[in-house]
Design an enzyme around this catalytic site. Structure first.
Site, mmCIF file in Angstrom:
data_model
loop_
_atom_site.group_PDB
_atom_site.id
_atom_site.type_symbol
_atom_site.label_atom_id
_atom_site.label_comp_id
_atom_site.label_asym_id
_atom_site.label_seq_id
_atom_site.Cartn_x
_atom_site.Cartn_y
_atom_site.Cartn_z
ATOM 1 N N SER B 280 52.104 36.991 16.215
ATOM 2 C CA SER B 280 52.886 36.673 17.540
ATOM 3 C C SER B 280 53.976 36.975 16.368
ATOM 4 O O SER B 280 54.248 36.678 15.297
ATOM 5 C CB SER B 280 52.707 35.507 17.160
ATOM 6 O OG SER B 280 53.556 34.337 17.796
ATOM 7 N N ARG B 319 29.738 60.935 57.223
ATOM 8 C CA ARG B 319 30.830 60.719 56.152
ATOM 9 C C ARG B 319 32.039 59.527 56.620
ATOM 10 O O ARG B 319 31.944 59.716 57.555
ATOM 11 C CB ARG B 319 31.519 61.879 56.211
ATOM 12 C CG ARG B 319 32.988 62.179 55.243
ATOM 13 C CD ARG B 319 32.903 63.396 54.638
ATOM 14 N NE ARG B 319 31.508 64.359 54.260
ATOM 15 C CZ ARG B 319 31.170 65.410 54.853
ATOM 16 N NH1 ARG B 319 32.368 66.545 55.109
ATOM 17 N NH2 ARG B 319 29.476 65.865 54.931
#
Lengths: 461, 461, 461, 461
Positions: B280, B319
């Protein structure tokens, strides 16, 4: 969601009585009580509690002795359903046999009762799903057989394509359904297991008898004994959800197909007519695809519910915080919706009304264009693929512009007539002559099913 | 999503290079081209196209010959990736051999190329998942073995419960991971199949040679031949998603556990330290659970992506309209996220830093209350369960109010000291003596794994 | 997902170049750098850092100076994109001005850069959405106006119902789109805010200057200053997702309608023809609804992605663990898909081909049954509703069985001819005479839009 | 789900009685009947039906006159709840007044009854949500005020960060809750509208009176009249879901925070103790975060349910096929879960037990490291940021290795003591002195709330 004797407004549309019964509050309670009774027997057999306690505990383990409303209120405070159940059961048993009261739920934790109870519910649910799915496969096999040579337009992107047969469509539905049978079968060995871990999953409270009790319990309930307690590992339960999610996806696909075939402008197949079914108050002629709508509804809802079961797997340490809770109403809902969808599809296909004549007529809507490929292929053998392709493409455009049948346009085309006679053209434009392997594929699906049936509930490729 | 040579900003955090390579645009294209080349060989072998066409087609089937940017633009118009690919391939082949150009993609439809190409990608992905999952199981087995007797607090509802061992925790992770191995194995037979159906799924364009071509193609690609084309039946593909969804759920559970153990206030186990990892800028001392965060992120995202795959199963007729399209970027995303999560967990557990001393210290935080059950059980043998329960409950309350150790409170209690000596009390309050079957369960999990390994990639119960 | 200069295979189908540019890695980086530069200016103005630092910092805040690939690798270790960005920026600035290097990112935390950067991206995205949605509303208004009296079959449950007009359909689309404009407008005030909180959200590192710096920063970036930092409160960002989710739902509805109208068996309206668009290799005549498919795909995917954003809101304390991470690729994906869907619908409706003659013909498919209600209502005025209803229902059944037009059947019915003349019957069976308020409703929608335009981007009821 | 008088096993945990009553089957039926009665009045006022019909219709429009079980069965066939309701109502009315029976549901369609009925239910639900949310905001304001200066560790990535205050945490919760109030307010104008369209949405059956009837109906029900019927445009309804989804996200965030604070190892704040609440059978000392679990459960489930509402928006033409059906049980479920979560959070925060002493002690766990930034900043003023940063980083490492307090390590460091006195160091390491703008931000949130209250239910930025 609650009282097994009442029926919610949409229950008959979206679910089945049988599945609702399995997941009713009363049955849920009963299955936890089944765990408690079996635990007492298992512990007595292992010498952990006295044999004399069994009978009083068993007598108390009947759901009808409990006040569900009071239990529900207590669940709101306790945070799960087993804590108040155990408290009430203990009081109940103690009333008739104070000594036995001490041994209720001995060494177990609330999740043991809830999870094993759930597994018992899942077992009942799986039996129904397997029975109904097998029954659907039977219907599908018949449909496949009956219509393997019934031509209708193939449709891709919702546009007419070269013809298929209704039997091929059904074979596709069948083949997928057989795969779902295999999946349900595979699920069994992973999910039908007992859960017994005690407070933190070590069965420490049972001392040296823990494993023996667990073995006895599993045997008593006809469940498998897992390597170790699985309370915060939810893949077994989540897999039940994903397996049903896959099934519902296929049912949704079937419903989509049927509902599209039922359109006023298509009109090739219909849900069976039934008194009071699908009527419209304002349109007397309409026959609404009610069954399809119910199934499509499930196909929208279940995927999201499955995602809840997957998201809920991230359970903290030895017991989940909220994520376990997220399962309690979600998995039953998935089972209810899946059973309803399965029943609707079964009913719908069992009585499917088919209009082969309309199928034929619809195949003429493009004036031969859906068979352009057939002619292209035939012509390609004579003049090569690209020239054939271009010639047919041009003729198709001409047919469209002039609103003539492609066959007629081609009959005027010397390059075509040089190679294809009028008879040949006529034959090429008969859809029944261009269904390729539709029938063969249908038969392969039937053979695969026969094979699966011959080899147990079986695998399918 | 696109160029295999570029790396997206979050790619190294959320996925692996290997999985991204499999699902890169270039590889996706290559797998479709692999289909086209194999199709040409299969058709030549069946006598459908001339042998002489093979070589030119094969030469064109190399992804590096294609302009991906132009292809992408064409996809935007064509609506799928195979139509422009076939067009470009045909042009490419025709340039070197006009005759061969005619036979590109002969009798096939774009979905055949896309779906079979996808199956080839899935095969590569499964190989990686199986390898990495097996490797993770190895790490987990070691962790189980090494720490089967390392006590730490069990935690339910994020509250300390009776102790477990770190090995038991690892065994739970291991057992679930072995089940995922079994699931991946079962998936193989259903998903690793060729797709070849032609325009509407009947292979009509191939005339009497259709089935032979399909068989040749399957053999060439080392894939199984399904009963029938499955283009609009997506359960095979969706099951890949659900199987990975289940896996990611378990990975998320592990990450949740580890991240909770890493909390400043817990500090019992840590992701391995690494240069540049988890630092950090404002808090030099912090070691952020970066790996856990990446995995937890996947565990939130993947369930929703799985729901997309399930919802997309409702594909119309021969499809899908949009629902097929919904799969194209979703399944790859699931694979990428699952592979990244798997790699992160593997790395994290492979180098897990464990602080058994802190585990011991944390077990003292409740001043003996987490072992109340142990004493209750011991005392119950002398004075009965309910009296023991009430006595300990009262003493626990006293201990809490007076901030004293429960052991001390009990030492002052004649009803206790009448039955339990000071030594016995001391022993009862040692967490290591109340881990029940933790070690036995750990060993069962190891045995089950050994058994699974001995019987192939195998089933686990 | 990554390089702004490359285009993924499906990008042109599913998204727009403009939106992809906003959410490209390079722009994402640039927006964080914009934050850093503005922060330096804001801090210098507040006297927190020296004015002299501004120029060097500004010079470094150009994305093209950074190595994205290296950054991505560092992100994999750091766990977010700002930590390595700040590190690289600091090095870059320090190289030219070591003193200025000290003041990079002064007092801020990585989330400040990422979140404010994101808000800047969202602002750009909203501008595009608002512009494109307004443009779509224009197209819809024209369509509404042009076709307010063009009759076509109403369709409920995919069955023909009494007629509507195409303008009414378009008015429904328009009215919903105007509501989305209002929602986007309302979102602005909540999401376009700066995030500046420092390590834990208190701006402690800025001492007494914190608020002044925050005010300066907001002013500099033309963003609002919120009550307090919102880093772990994600409703602002999640609302962006839900608002777009609602929009995509409407776009999906439009695409569904158009794709159903395009069916071979319906053929009433079509996506505009375009070179290379929607063609089929095997079926030269087909015009696939490519745009509809892309939009429907988004309508399946986006809801699940929205659920990720909502599920990710449960962020721990002052920074989320994994749930924050879950947003990073998800919100951009939502924006990309929403922008693509919006563009597709805009294009499709802008060039919509309408076939009013086919609409008329299709209205005859039921041989008058869709107008049964019209006759019932007319007859009810003479003989009462129930008798009329029964009479027409019976006649409808007869018409269906005999395949006759309902008008003819009714012409033979004395109870009808006693009250309705042949002319009247003829008139009643003209669909154009039974569109009720279709035109009036269309005009109301147009008026509401005009009103909204007159009163700013405005509310609509 | 069904009988308003029965309570499901998990209902008290996950929902509220009030919300369940609104969405019970009986109330659902009553709201549809409210529509029918209002329609009759509206039509009589417009001269469409005789005034004399009103009274008999109104008399029949009481839910208690209906057989819900029979209705449910009929719904299963009819496919929606209004068709059998209208049939039963018509029979009921006709029994007392045959003439009036003819005018039941005159000119309307079933969706008109269902949708307007739903809007009436939503109105009741919104009233409860707004009341309860306002009440929660009151609780949050008090918490913010009371604890604006109570320090506790900030936590990012579940690691301790610089201190915040409990009031700042509460202010974050408050600020988000105020934004939800604004969103609910904005929703009202879009969702509280009547639906009246007749068979296909044109009100054709009402002839020239359609608009007047619609206006009368809206006035009668105190709902707005929309531009046009919106039956297949579901954004109004879906926005109700997304707005509640955002609210639940914030509630989940609060529950996550509280549950983490309640951990045995943290112990800084607790849900209020309550008889029977959160107790554990095996661990007498435990107080389980039952309320948090219920809320976190909602925060997992609701996002997926919201995705259903969004996915269901794709409704076909003039009435959806399955997607409309998907809403029927889903939106009520969202309302129930949201109301339960809201009630739980309200109860939990209203009685939150806070342990400021433990917060202080926990702030010492890192031996000063969480205040490293404070010292760095102080030191930076003397020796520059980078040197200060490096010096503190090194000292932090030393402190960690030697298990000493950072303050002590720094006291030995000449570079530090040259600039910072022992007193200054002492002050710098007091967390209460490094909470930055925590208090100021808390006051800003309170001021914004006061402002919103002063300006109606109002907007917040």
């Amino acid at each position: 969601m609650s009282d097994p004797t009442s029926t919610g407004l949409f229950d008959p549309l979206f679910s089945t009585d049988a599945m609702r019964a399995i997941f009713s509050d009363r049955t849920r309670l009963q299955r936890m009580l089944d765990f408690e009774a079996a635990l007492a027997r298992a512990e007595a057999r292992a010498g952990v509690i006295p044999d004399s306690a069994i009978s009083a505990i068993e007598s108390g383990c009947r759901a009808e002795l409990f006040d569900l409303e009071a239990l529900a209120r207590a669940v709101g405070l306790a945070g799960n359903s087993a804590i108040p159940m155990v408290k009430a059961l203990t009081a109940l048993v103690a009333k008739s046999d104070p000594e036995a009261g001490r041994y209720v739920h001995w060494g177990a934790t609330s999740q043991d009762a809830m999870d094993t109870g759930l597994v018992l519910q899942i077992r009942d649910a799986l039996a129904i799903f397997e029975r109904d799915l097998e029954s659907l496969c039977g219907v599908l096999a018949r449909l496949t057989e009956d219509h393997k040579a019934t031509p209708l337009a193939g449709r891709t992107w919702l546009q007419q394509a070269p013809p298929v047969t209704l039997g091929l469509k059904a074979a596709g539905w069948l083949s997928a359904s057989e795969r779902h049978r295999a999946r349900l079968h595979e699920l069994r060995s992973r999910v039908l297991v007992v859960q017994l871990g005690g407070a933190a999953g070590t069965l420490a409270a049972l001392g040296e008898h823990g494993l023996q009790v667990a073995e006895n319990l599993a045997e008593d309930l006809h469940l498998a004994l897992p390597d170790l307690p699985w309370h915060s590992h939810r893949d077994r339960v989540a897999e039940t959800a994903t397996t049903l999610g896959l099934l519902v996806g296929t049912l949704g696909k079937i419903a989509r197909d049927v509902s599209l075939l039922m359109q006023t402008e298509v009109g090739e197949a219909f849900e069976p007519a039934e008194a009071g079914k699908g009527g419209s108050s304002t349109m007397p002629h309409k026959r609404n695809p009610v069954g399809c709508a119910a199934v499509l509804s499930a196909a929208i809802r279940v995927p999201a519910l499955v995602s809840v079961m997957l998201a809920a797997m991230v359970q903290e340490h030895e017991r989940g915080m909220g994520n376990w809770h997220a399962e309690w109403e979600t998995l039953p809902e998935i089972c209810r919706l899946a059973s309803g969808a399965l029943a609707q599809i079964h009913h719908m296909l069992g009585g499917l009304e088919v209009d082969p004549a309309r199928m034929r007529r619809n195949l003429e809507l493009t004036r031969g264009l859906v068979l352009a490929e057939a002619v292209t292929m035939a012509l390609a053998r004579h003049i090569g693929r690209m020239p054939a392709h271009h010639l047919i493409q041009q003729a198709s455009r001409q047919a469209t512009e002039q609103a003539r049948h492609l066959r007629e346009v081609l009959s005027d085309e010397p390059q075509v007539t040089a190679h294809l006679s009028a008879d040949e053209l006529q034959r090429l434009f008969d859809p029944a002559n261009y269904t390729g392997l539709a029938e063969a594929f249908a038969e392969r699906a039937l053979a695969a099913r026969a094979d699966a049936l011959a080899h147990g509930s079986g695998e399918s490729g």
